[in-house]
Design an enzyme around this catalytic site. Structure first.
Site: not given
Ligand code: PDD
Length: 294
Positions: A189, A213, A156
């Protein structure tokens, strides 16, 4: 104080242990987060003054720090500061932002500096869920957009330019999110959310071993699926197959479980929030209620 309509939105920061209004935080131009995006972050939802899924967010932060080799961050102390900041501002409904950079060094050089103290920044700001709550009921539109990110999306990091450009394209198309696809058409995503879809009476999501993620909300939904009598499988959805799915929804810290009802201008799935999405929204809310009661 930022006044938005009738709400006075407050934001209180904690920079290396010192409390101050967010607008007073000053960071050096030599900070490597600013120069190189050499930093990692977390966003946590605070319900009634309590950070939700705190342990999970701190575990992911620890993994991100390790992955980019930022050492010397006392996560116990950081966690204590998080609570002190929430308490000092008497926050109730809020979001918490945490960022750790590798610190400052002179001169500007790509390689890690011999000595640098990581910059530890926390802020808590009031959060008004009204608009997102409405979107959770009505559903949102999304676009599809090329996934232009690097190969370490499990970290992240604050390197979010590809996410920013994709999300901006979504907003310019009056949509709230962009579903990202690889050159072969596989969806990975969204720009700041995970996604799930319903097809052939099963619920699917991209496996976390892929370049995505590992979303904290995504993991919670995987855990809660049984309660909703739902089996979730790992799989891949291609852009060309979007017309074949029954439902699609996004998950994320403030989005929670957000139905998608329009994809690239066409009705997505049934064109309104589907029953599986609704059921998972219910179990999510139930989990929050249990957390607050416990
Ligand atoms: N975004 N995927 C990406 C690329 C994200 O940036 C995020 C979170 C998610 C959802 O993860 P989680 O459930 O842990 O919030 C998935 C944060 C909230 C942000 O950048 O603001």
């Amino acid at each position: 104080l930022l006044t938005l309509g009738v709400f006075a939105m407050r934001a209180l920061a904690n920079l290396l242990g010192q409390l101050m209004p967010l607008e007073d935080v000053k960071v050096s131009a030599l900070d490597r987060g600013f120069l190189f995006g050499d930093a990692v972050y977390e966003v946590v939802r605070v319900f009634q003054g309590k950070p939700w899924l705190e342990e999970e967010h701190f575990q992911r932060l620890a993994r991100s720090l390790e992955a980019i080799r930022i050492g010397g961050v006392d996560l116990v102390r950081l966690r204590r500061r998080v609570h002190e900041t929430i308490e000092a501002g008497q926050f109730r409904e809020a979001t918490l932002y945490l960022q750790i950079t590798r610190g400052t060094s002179m001169p500007r050089r790509h390689a890690f500096p011999m000595q640098a103290t990581p910059l530890e920044l926390i802020w808590v700001e009031d959060y008004d869920d009204t608009a997102t709550a409405a979107a959770r009921r009505s559903g949102v539109g999304v676009i599809t957009h090329p996934d232009l990110r690097w190969h370490r999306c499990g970290i992240k990091s604050t390197n979010l330019l590809a996410n920013v450009l994709a999300n901006q394209a979504a907003h310019e198309a009056d949509c709230s999110e962009a579903l990202l696809y690889l050159p072969d058409g596989t969806l990975t995503e969204a720009s700041h959310s995970s996604f799930f879809w319903v097809q052939d009476d099963a619920v699917w999501t991209t496996p976390s071993r892929d370049n995505i993620l590992p979303g904290i909300t995504r993991a919670l939904i995987l855990n809660l699926a049984k309660r909703a009598n739902v089996t979730i499988r790992g799989g891949h959805l291609r852009r060309d197959d979007l017309s074949k799915i029954a439902e699609l929804f996004l998950t994320g810290t403030t989005s929670e479980v957000l139905p998608v009802v329009r994809i690239d201008g066409k009705p997505g799935g049934r064109g309104d929030p589907g029953p599986v999405t609704r059921k998972l929204q219910e179990v999510y809310s139930q989990a929050v209620r249990e957390f607050l009661a416990g």
